[in-house]
Write an enzyme that holds these catalytic residues in place. Sequence first.
Site, PDB file in Angstrom:
ATOM      1  CB  SER A 145     -52.830  23.238  14.850  1.00 26.37           C
ATOM      2  OG  SER A 145     -53.752  24.105  14.230  1.00 26.37           O
ATOM      3  CE1 TYR A 158     -55.014  17.871  12.446  1.00 21.30           C
ATOM      4  CE2 TYR A 158     -55.726  20.165  12.453  1.00 21.30           C
ATOM      5  CZ  TYR A 158     -54.711  19.226  12.394  1.00 21.30           C
ATOM      6  OH  TYR A 158     -53.408  19.632  12.289  1.00 21.30           O
TER       7      TYR A 158
END
Length: 350
Positions: A145, A158
Amino acid sequence: MDDVEAIQRTVVISGASGGIGRACAVAFAARGDRLALIARGRAGLDGAARDAERAGAADVITVEADVADARAVEQAAERIEEELGPIDVWVNDAFASVFAPFTEIDPEEFLRVTEVSYLGYVYATRAALQRMLPRDAGVIVQVGSAIAYRGIPLQTAYSGAKHAIQGWHEALRCELLASGTRVRTTMVQMPAVNTPQFDWVRSRLAEGAQPVPPIYQPEVAARAVVYAADHPRRREYRVGGSTVATLLANAVVPALLDRYLARTGFDAQQDGRRRPSGGPDNLFSPADADKDFGAHGRFDDRARRRSRQQQATHALGACAGRIAAALSAPRAGRPPRRLRTPERPQFRKV
């Protein structure tokens, strides 16, 4: 050969019951690959298997396993090779998260996110290498990501896991290159994607969680993963103009980006509607054990089906491949060049 020919392969996908993982299952199935789908939720896995079979998969098996359990991952890999044959591609996509300010996340929750979203990749890659290295063949794709480089508020757990994956992936790639093995690992950095996670991730936000626009459909992400599996020589791929822009800004003016996200990051991740109580929560148990959520979230009306940046990247890659092939082809009347291959350190079996 660094790129992979388009032949039928055995592909393993973790986090395959929904979102990007599920879209990847359909994308690989459309090529006629054999698929092993790993997730915790039975209903989600069954739905993903049906989608893959309809898309044209040569064979599909499902494995209920928690990637945070190293032994369960190893047992899954053993079963997959017994039933489908040698693993050619392993895609790591499983994750967990908590939407909340850091001070509102319990230590047990932080540990769980780290175990699933980071150590799950480590355990799965170890199981894959255990089988790929002796055969000197295989590709591992780490689904990353933009958050791997640029942490954002309300997602500290995260963000930390994705940063950890990035550093570990770089170190592992160096070791594989040093060993001279033909096993490859590459990473795909994703933009915001329309997945069910925003309805089942544990949240303490007052409003419903949403991805930071622009939002892309999971099929865009899946195309990038398939392309990376076919062309694993690159250390990483970046999907979407927003990902490229974010990482560029973070490299050039990180302090300015800190202040920008401090002003906008909280509101941008909430949809303006009060979060309903009693919704699904997949942190410690699967949200899709009894209900199939599919690949898409609730943002279809806002999600993009194409990425011009992705299309340009793939087109440039194809052009570069043709040029490299032409330059490496032996010329008439000339013997092929002999290249010296330096000795390399042995990469020991896991």
